[in-house]
Design a protein around this motif. Structure first.
Motif, PDB file in Angstrom:
ATOM      1  N   GLY A 267       0.816  -1.217   0.000  1.00  0.00           N
ATOM      2  CA  GLY A 267       0.000   0.000   0.000  1.00  0.00           C
ATOM      3  C   GLY A 267       0.843   1.257   0.000  1.00  0.00           C
ATOM      4  O   GLY A 267       0.427   2.293   0.520  1.00  0.00           O
TER       5      GLY A 267
ATOM      6  N   HIS B 263       2.278   8.593   6.407  1.00  0.00           N
ATOM      7  CA  HIS B 263       1.135   7.900   5.796  1.00  0.00           C
ATOM      8  C   HIS B 263      -0.172   8.660   6.061  1.00  0.00           C
ATOM      9  O   HIS B 263      -0.983   8.871   5.158  1.00  0.00           O
ATOM     10  CB  HIS B 263       1.065   6.461   6.313  1.00  0.00           C
ATOM     11  CG  HIS B 263       0.305   5.551   5.397  1.00  0.00           C
ATOM     12  ND1 HIS B 263       0.466   4.188   5.391  1.00  0.00           N
ATOM     13  CD2 HIS B 263      -0.649   5.805   4.455  1.00  0.00           C
ATOM     14  CE1 HIS B 263      -0.340   3.652   4.480  1.00  0.00           C
ATOM     15  NE2 HIS B 263      -1.024   4.610   3.914  1.00  0.00           N
TER      16      HIS B 263
ATOM     17  N   HIS C 276      -2.936  10.532   3.388  1.00  0.00           N
ATOM     18  CA  HIS C 276      -4.391  10.359   3.346  1.00  0.00           C
ATOM     19  C   HIS C 276      -5.096  11.702   3.518  1.00  0.00           C
ATOM     20  O   HIS C 276      -6.098  11.978   2.848  1.00  0.00           O
ATOM     21  CB  HIS C 276      -4.855   9.381   4.429  1.00  0.00           C
ATOM     22  CG  HIS C 276      -4.593   7.947   4.083  1.00  0.00           C
ATOM     23  ND1 HIS C 276      -5.448   6.924   4.444  1.00  0.00           N
ATOM     24  CD2 HIS C 276      -3.574   7.359   3.415  1.00  0.00           C
ATOM     25  CE1 HIS C 276      -4.960   5.763   3.997  1.00  0.00           C
ATOM     26  NE2 HIS C 276      -3.815   6.006   3.382  1.00  0.00           N
TER      27      HIS C 276
ATOM     28  N   GLN D 174     -10.417   5.587   3.502  1.00  0.00           N
ATOM     29  CA  GLN D 174      -9.846   4.733   2.459  1.00  0.00           C
ATOM     30  C   GLN D 174      -9.689   3.314   2.966  1.00  0.00           C
ATOM     31  O   GLN D 174      -9.360   3.111   4.125  1.00  0.00           O
ATOM     32  CB  GLN D 174      -8.439   5.208   2.071  1.00  0.00           C
ATOM     33  CG  GLN D 174      -8.365   6.549   1.416  1.00  0.00           C
ATOM     34  CD  GLN D 174      -6.943   6.881   0.992  1.00  0.00           C
ATOM     35  OE1 GLN D 174      -6.194   6.023   0.559  1.00  0.00           O
ATOM     36  NE2 GLN D 174      -6.579   8.136   1.136  1.00  0.00           N
TER      37      GLN D 174
ATOM     38  N   ASP E   9      -7.387   0.486   3.445  1.00  0.00           N
ATOM     39  CA  ASP E   9      -5.944   0.621   3.599  1.00  0.00           C
ATOM     40  C   ASP E   9      -5.445  -0.323   4.683  1.00  0.00           C
ATOM     41  O   ASP E   9      -6.077  -0.480   5.715  1.00  0.00           O
ATOM     42  CB  ASP E   9      -5.644   2.079   4.000  1.00  0.00           C
ATOM     43  CG  ASP E   9      -4.167   2.381   4.078  1.00  0.00           C
ATOM     44  OD1 ASP E   9      -3.582   2.665   3.028  1.00  0.00           O
ATOM     45  OD2 ASP E   9      -3.600   2.325   5.181  1.00  0.00           O
TER      46      ASP E   9
ATOM     47  N   HIS F  37      -1.116   4.136  10.978  1.00  0.00           N
ATOM     48  CA  HIS F  37      -1.393   5.581  11.030  1.00  0.00           C
ATOM     49  C   HIS F  37      -1.308   6.116  12.445  1.00  0.00           C
ATOM     50  O   HIS F  37      -1.463   5.364  13.413  1.00  0.00           O
ATOM     51  CB  HIS F  37      -2.806   5.835  10.477  1.00  0.00           C
ATOM     52  CG  HIS F  37      -2.889   5.617   8.992  1.00  0.00           C
ATOM     53  ND1 HIS F  37      -2.790   6.637   8.087  1.00  0.00           N
ATOM     54  CD2 HIS F  37      -2.999   4.477   8.265  1.00  0.00           C
ATOM     55  CE1 HIS F  37      -2.858   6.142   6.856  1.00  0.00           C
ATOM     56  NE2 HIS F  37      -2.983   4.831   6.935  1.00  0.00           N
TER      57      HIS F  37
HETATM   58 ZN    ZN Z   1      -2.636   4.435   2.686  1.00  0.00          ZN
END
Ligand code: ZN
Length: 238
Positions: free
Chosen positions: A41, A101, A105, A202, A204, A208
């Motif tokens: 990803g 990350h 987003h 999203q 994913d 995060h």
């Molecule tokens: Zn991502």
């Protein structure tokens, strides 16, 4: 092979975990339980080390082989199947990757909300990243405009939540369709969604930070055209 417990997907703040060696081959070690994130990803695999009774080894990368998380080991010292090990990720690198990350987003959320442009690709390293958008054109001024809007949102402290959705439910969600949830292999029945509540959602698998406040501020350092309807922005954490 037994099921591997993948801890990064449920607790991205975990840096250390005990596990047991399931398999060792070609400098790759498989554990039954791991905190290491396997690259995917756009997010790089974790590095760090594993230690066991009488030994230690550096983990130089983490990836999937036939769906299973494997740890790439530097050097000749390897644990043996059945051994208990302690896995420890390079937390400084991982945390910077998590901030990066979440920044990506948030960027995609702002660009879609304010300019209606979808993401066509992206990649990241700890502290820096690139993202491509379906835009007709791009300029340095546009990059500065996006930077200002993005930073204004980040300081508002949007919380980040991980939610699991049934595939059928995810396929009917407009936000998730936008980010190409239909590209997820059909055998995946439960879809992991990263929700920066109110800013971006999203499908994913990445790690995060809990709040956009942890991202800090971001600079758009470069804008460039990578072809028709494929415009790139490079960002760096401040
Ligand atoms: Zn991502």
């Amino acid at each position: 092979m037994s099921e591997v417990e993948e801890l990064a997907g449920t607790d991205s703040y975990l840096a250390v975990a005990e596990g047991r060696v399931l398999d060792v081959a070609d400098g790759l070690v498989v554990l039954d339980r791991t905190v290491f994130y396997a690259r995917g990803g756009g997010q790089p695999g974790d590095t760090g080390r594993i230690t066991w009774d009488g030994g230690a080894a550096m983990v130089t990368d983490t990836m999937r082989r036939a769906g299973v998380i494997v740890h790439e080991i530097a050097g000749d010292m390897l644990p043996e199947p059945g051994m208990a090990v302690l896995g420890e990720i390079d937390w400084t690198r991982r945390y910077e990757t998590m901030r990066t990350h979440t920044a990506l987003h948030a960027l995609s959320g702002v660009v879609y909300r304010d300019f209606g442009a979808k993401v066509t690709g992206g990649n990241m390293e700890p502290g820096s990243a690139r993202m491509d958008f379906e835009l007709d054109g791009i300029s340095q001024e546009f990059g500065q405009e996006v930077e200002a809007r993005l930073n204004a949102e980040l300081v508002r402290g949007y919380p980040t939540e991980i939610v699991w959705m049934a595939r059928t439910e995810a396929l009917a969600d407009p936000d998730l369709i936008r980010t190409k949830v239909n590209l997820i292999p059909e055998w995946v029945e439960e879809i992991r969604v990263v929700d920066i509540v109110g800013l971006d959602r999203q499908a994913d698998g990445g790690t995060h930070v809990r709040s956009t406040l942890e991202v800090g501020q971001v600079r758009v350092v470069k804008t460039e055209s990578k072809g028709k309807a494929n415009k790139r922005m490079r960002i760096e954490l401040s």
